[in-house]
Design a protein around this motif. Structure first.
Motif, short mmCIF file in Angstrom:
data_model
loop_
_atom_site.label_atom_id
_atom_site.label_comp_id
_atom_site.label_asym_id
_atom_site.label_seq_id
_atom_site.Cartn_x
_atom_site.Cartn_y
_atom_site.Cartn_z
N TRP A 1 -1.84 6.73 2.97
CA TRP A 1 -3.56 7.65 1.99
C TRP A 1 -4.60 6.44 2.51
O TRP A 1 -4.33 5.24 2.15
N VAL A 2 -5.45 6.76 3.52
CA VAL A 2 -6.55 5.88 2.78
C VAL A 2 -8.46 6.30 2.29
O VAL A 2 -7.78 7.50 2.59
N VAL A 3 -9.19 5.56 1.67
CA VAL A 3 -9.64 5.48 1.02
C VAL A 3 -11.26 4.94 1.06
O VAL A 3 -11.01 3.92 1.47
N ASN A 4 -12.12 5.81 1.53
CA ASN A 4 -13.87 5.08 1.80
C ASN A 4 -13.48 4.54 0.34
O ASN A 4 -14.14 5.79 -0.27
N VAL A 5 -13.71 3.21 0.44
CA VAL A 5 -14.50 3.10 -0.71
C VAL A 5 -15.98 1.91 -0.50
O VAL A 5 -16.68 0.99 -1.51
N GLY A 6 -16.80 3.13 0.32
CA GLY A 6 -17.80 1.53 1.08
C GLY A 6 -17.75 0.43 0.60
O GLY A 6 -17.11 -0.32 1.25
N ASP A 7 -18.54 -0.15 0.23
CA ASP A 7 -19.30 -1.79 -0.31
C ASP A 7 -17.77 -2.10 -1.08
O ASP A 7 -17.58 -3.54 -1.79
N ILE A 8 -16.47 -0.98 -1.51
CA ILE A 8 -15.80 -2.33 -2.71
C ILE A 8 -15.98 -1.73 -3.99
O ILE A 8 -16.09 -1.41 -5.01
N LYS A 9 -17.25 -2.72 -4.59
CA LYS A 9 -18.33 -2.25 -5.46
C LYS A 9 -19.47 -1.23 -5.84
O LYS A 9 -20.45 -1.34 -4.59
N PRO A 10 -19.90 -0.37 -6.58
CA PRO A 10 -18.94 -1.03 -7.37
C PRO A 10 -17.93 0.20 -8.21
O PRO A 10 -17.63 1.47 -8.41
N ALA A 11 -17.08 0.71 -6.67
CA ALA A 11 -16.08 1.46 -7.07
C ALA A 11 -14.25 1.00 -7.30
O ALA A 11 -13.77 1.39 -6.53
N GLU A 12 -15.05 -0.10 -7.98
CA GLU A 12 -13.36 -0.54 -8.83
C GLU A 12 -12.51 0.34 -9.40
O GLU A 12 -11.26 0.46 -8.72
N LEU A 13 -12.85 1.11 -9.73
CA LEU A 13 -12.25 1.99 -10.68
C LEU A 13 -11.09 3.12 -9.77
O LEU A 13 -10.44 3.65 -10.14
N GLY A 14 -12.24 3.44 -9.55
CA GLY A 14 -11.86 4.83 -8.56
C GLY A 14 -10.65 4.31 -7.11
O GLY A 14 -9.69 4.52 -6.91
N THR A 15 -10.86 3.10 -6.33
CA THR A 15 -10.10 2.51 -6.01
C THR A 15 -8.59 1.92 -6.74
O THR A 15 -7.87 2.11 -6.21
N GLN A 16 -9.04 1.12 -7.90
CA GLN A 16 -7.56 1.38 -8.17
C GLN A 16 -6.65 2.22 -8.79
O GLN A 16 -5.42 2.46 -8.31
N LEU A 17 -7.57 3.46 -9.01
CA LEU A 17 -6.74 5.19 -9.20
C LEU A 17 -5.84 5.08 -7.98
O LEU A 17 -5.29 5.72 -8.11
#
Length: 824
Positions: free
Chosen positions: A453-469
């Motif tokens: 599973w790999v998720v595109n998180v862009g710049d990491i911020k502000p995708a913290e909640l989605g990334t951790q989930l």
């Protein structure tokens, strides 16, 4: 008018939720036989893997932040009475001795994938009274065990990346009973850093590592540490032209190996090659039909230099930068060419990585047009992992069928929390709802897409909640699904900000995700076909005002909680909650207040100009908050990380137009009007009915929940039905259905169900699903597909039955619209 039930799902979810961990095994209360962390030294073996020592160093710093005094760290013999011993099974003599002497029971840990045991051992060695032993089955298992202790002690995975400060404790105790963790639900789990032009790259180049002037080893080390804190193991690195290619600097790959990170590359970058930065012969020459020798030599070079590292090799071929493959001709020719390419790539792997090619992790990602080529009959070796893409907006396009599920290479998923592309990008505030992530990735897991599973998180911020989930789910899918979206939001809030505000913060996040599911802040621009000129929204002033009132109520809750946040957590509060929630509200005010000017300027000019002033004020507030993020938060640590979407004039066909506020002296509308959205609708929320074979999804849908048909693990839905009793005013009412824009799982090209009224014969309903057409574009921007049933109901008390035909259909609402007089 809406016919709906009370939204009790949120309350039920949060009442059932305790802490993030399933049990509290580290606390500030001593229990019988517990291990006291304060005063214990940390021991690891000099001959263990480098990542174990790196994790042990982080544990020292983490415990120091919690207890006020960092423990000592050593690779020598114990010097005190208590110790935290960390290591890999077979690489730490002290741990191996405890296992051999039956003082430490590791069960079936040997040979397991990324698993670990944490246990308290009495009298483990001469002079040592008690030890807390963290032993991993492999190098990452040991590191994950170390970071699990940090997290249980109160150190957030986002301690550095979002400035989450741990609560200070006078003492910490680890419960005496042993705990076994792992193996993970998904073998390879990670993120893709992408579209880094407007955040991560300028921040790294100018703020975090100006000496390097780019995303380099110093930045990647922080990314690797974050991945391990989140129990992830895989990275697809940044790959735009603005960034120096990851492997152009050998220090990056060597550092990834020290941290135990498995490096891969995106769907457009076969064989660990960054084509945008590394292919120098021109786009036309990146053509395997015309230049096989040149392309093969290009791939061979990387196989030689990186074959000694743990990597996942992307197979196949696309264009230079996320474009279609050059050469091959029609789809049959492309299929034949791809099969030749994959055969030759595997030959390189056999020559330079491992002659047992089938043991080397390899993936084929059926992204965009490649999915069509795969569907045409493309043959992929059975040991290669098939990676299924979403549509870039969170809806997985296809999942493995029964035959594909038997393949030894298994399946995986490439998912998006951030995206640059058509019909409109979403790069700014990361508002993909947690409930959608849980639903779609849960389906993938149920259909055995469990290899990567790999998720595109862009710049990491502000995708913290989605990334951790996403990564928590990849580690322990059952636990996250058991929490549900609202339970997870509360668990995240509790872990980050403590128990006193957790429920209130979770409600803020739930409201935020629901409002922005209806329309993302990056999608506040309406269009009626590819290349069409943006128009105003279809909402009336009154409808838009009602939406703004909901945002205002949300911001009021935000302000209440902001006042309660302790001083030491205010940076984290701003980064994780305040900025994304407040800016989403302001983006809506900016757009709809300006639109109100357009609607009112002719008849109520004074009110129109007042609304224009509000729009300008909202735009100024967004700019001020973004300056605060970049210049003030954490003492300027994040300078350059945040850009308001659209950030500049690049990729304009994929991005909404920059906001242009009405001038103070404007006297005419700015945008052409859109067709008005029907008013006078009666909306019946799908979750107001309960039917065998249907499943309620809280947190997903415009009314706060939706209903999913069937279990994807079953052969069929079995004609499961939902029954609705509807009381209609006089007249005729046309019945439409609002579906979520998911994709069918059975190879069909449409979502299908059946509808009947008052016991009549069922009518078939189908919603065609084709990525890139108008219906898809409107579906992903609106968060719904509105499909006509062909049925018309007369006023009075009526019954409607919705019956499932295909698996995976998600019903959001029944919509009844006036259709004139009712004929008999």
């Amino acid at each position: 008018m809406r016919l709906t039930s009370l939204l009790v799902g949120f309350v039920a979810a949060v009442l059932a939720t305790t802490a993030w961990a399933q049990d509290v095994w580290v606390s500030d209360k001593r229990t019988p036989g517990a291990f006291a962390i304060a005063g214990a030294e940390i021991l690891h073996a000099e001959g263990d893997f480098p990542v174990v020592g790196l994790a042990a160093g982080d544990l020292r710093d983490d415990l120091g932040a919690v207890l006020g005094k960092a423990p000592s760290l050593s690779t020598g013999k114990p010097s005190g009475k208590t110790a935290i011993i960390v290591g890999t099974l077979g690489r730490n003599p002290l741990i191996d001795g405890l296992v051999r002497d039956s003082k430490l029971d590791v069960g079936d840990l040997s040979g397991a994938w990324e698993s670990f045991v944490i246990a308290v051992v009495d009298k483990p060695a001469p002079g040592l009274d008690k030890a807390l032993v963290i032993v991993g089955s492999d190098r990452r298992g040991a590191a994950f065990g170390v970071y699990e202790l940090s997290r249980a002690a109160g150190v957030s995975p986002w301690t550095w990346w979002a400035d989450v400060k741990p609560q200070r404790r006078k003492a910490l105790y680890v419960a005496a009973d042993a705990r076994r963790f792992g193996p993970p639900s998904v073998k390879y789990r990670g993120i893709f850093i992408n579209d880094e032009d407007w955040g991560l790259q300028p921040w790294a180049a100018k703020t975090f590592d100006p000496a390097y002037g780019d995303i380099g080893p110093k930045t990647y080390e922080k990314v690797f540490q974050l991945l391990l804190r989140l129990k992830a193991n895989t990275l697809w690195p940044a790959m735009h032209e603005v960034t120096k290619p990851f492997n152009a600097d050998p220090a990056n790959a060597a550092l990834a190996d020290r941290w135990g990170i498995v490096m891969g590359s995106s769907h457009a970058e076969p064989m660990l090659r960054n084509n945008v930065g590394e292919w120098k012969a021109g786009a036309e020459a990146f053509n395997y039909a015309a230049n096989p020798g040149g392309v093969l030599d290009y791939w061979r070079e990387r196989a030689k230099t990186n074959g000694k590292y743990e990597s996942i090799y992307t197979l196949g071929m696309r264009g230079i930068h996320d474009s279609g493959m050059v050469g091959g001709g029609d789809i049959d020719g492309q299929r034949a060419l791809l099969e030749k390419i994959i055969t030759d790539q595997r030959g390189l792997i056999g020559q330079h990585v491992d002659p047992k090619v089938e043991t080397v992790p390899q993936v084929f990602t059926a992204y965009k047009e490649v999915l069509d080529i795969y569907r045409s009959g493309l043959k992929i070796p059975d040991d290669v992992t098939l990676v299924w893409p979403d549509d870039n907006f969170g809806y997985i396009r296809q999942l493995p069928n029964a035959d594909e599920r038997k393949r030894p290479g298994g399946s995986g998923v490439y998912y998006h929390l951030s995206y640059l592309g058509a019909p409109l990008s979403h790069l700014w505030l990361s508002t993909v709802p947690p409930a959608l992530v849980i639903e779609e990735m849960g389906r993938a897991y149920d259909l055995d897409a469990r290899q990567l599973w790999v998720v595109n998180v862009g710049d990491i911020k502000p995708a913290e909640l989605g990334t951790q989930l996403f990564l928590d789910m990849a580690w322990d899918v059952d636990h996250v699904r058991g929490l549900g979206a609202h339970g997870y939001e509360e668990a995240f809030a509790r872990e980050t900000f403590g128990p006193s505000q957790a429920r209130a913060i979770a409600q803020i996040l739930a409201d935020h995700h629901q409002l922005n599911f209806e329309r993302k802040p990056e999608h506040l621009q309406w269009f009626w076909g590819k290349g069409s000129t943006p128009r105003s929204s279809p909402l009336s002033v009154e409808q838009a005002n009602a939406r703004l009132a909901r945002f205002d109520a949300l911001v009021a809750k935000l302000d209440t909680e902001a006042a309660r946040v302790p001083a030491e957590q205010r940076d984290a509060w701003f980064e994780l909650v305040d900025y994304p929630v407040r800016d989403a509200a302001l983006a809506n005010h900016r757009f709809f207040d300006a639109e109100a000017f357009d609607r009112l300027i002719g008849e109520r000019p004074d009110e129109a100009h007042a609304r224009a002033a509000k729009a300008r004020a909202a735009d100024a507030q967004i700019a001020a908050l973004t300056r605060r993020f970049n210049d003030e938060i954490a003492g300027g640590k994040w300078r350059g990380i945040m850009s308001v979407e659209p950030a500049d004039g690049a990729w304009t066909s994929f991005r909404q137009r920059p906001f242009a506020a009405p001038a103070a002296d404007a006297a005419a509308p700015r945008l052409a009007p859109s067709p008005a959205e029907d008013e006078g609708l009666i909306v019946v929320e799908a979750e107001t009915a309960d039917g065998q074979g249907w499943r309620r999804i809280d947190g997903l849908g415009r009314g706060g929940a939706s209903m999913a048909a069937g279990d994807v693990r079953e052969a069929s839905t079995g004609g499961a039905a939902l029954d609705y009793a509807v009381k209609l005013p006089a007249g005729a009412w046309a019945l439409d259905l609002d579906l979520l824009p998911t994709f069918p799982l059975n190879g069909q090209t449409a979502l299908r169900l059946a509808v009947s009224a008052d016991g009549g014969a069922p009518v078939s309903v189908a919603a065609p699903r084709k990525v890139s057409d108008k219906a898809w574009a409107q579906g992903v921007t609106d968060g719904r597909l509105r499909v006509g049933s062909g049925l018309t109901l007369c006023g009075g008390e009526r019954t409607v039955r919705v019956t499932s035909v295909d698996l995976g259909v998600v019903l959001d609402a029944l919509v009844l619209r006036p259709a004139g007089a009712c004929g008999r």
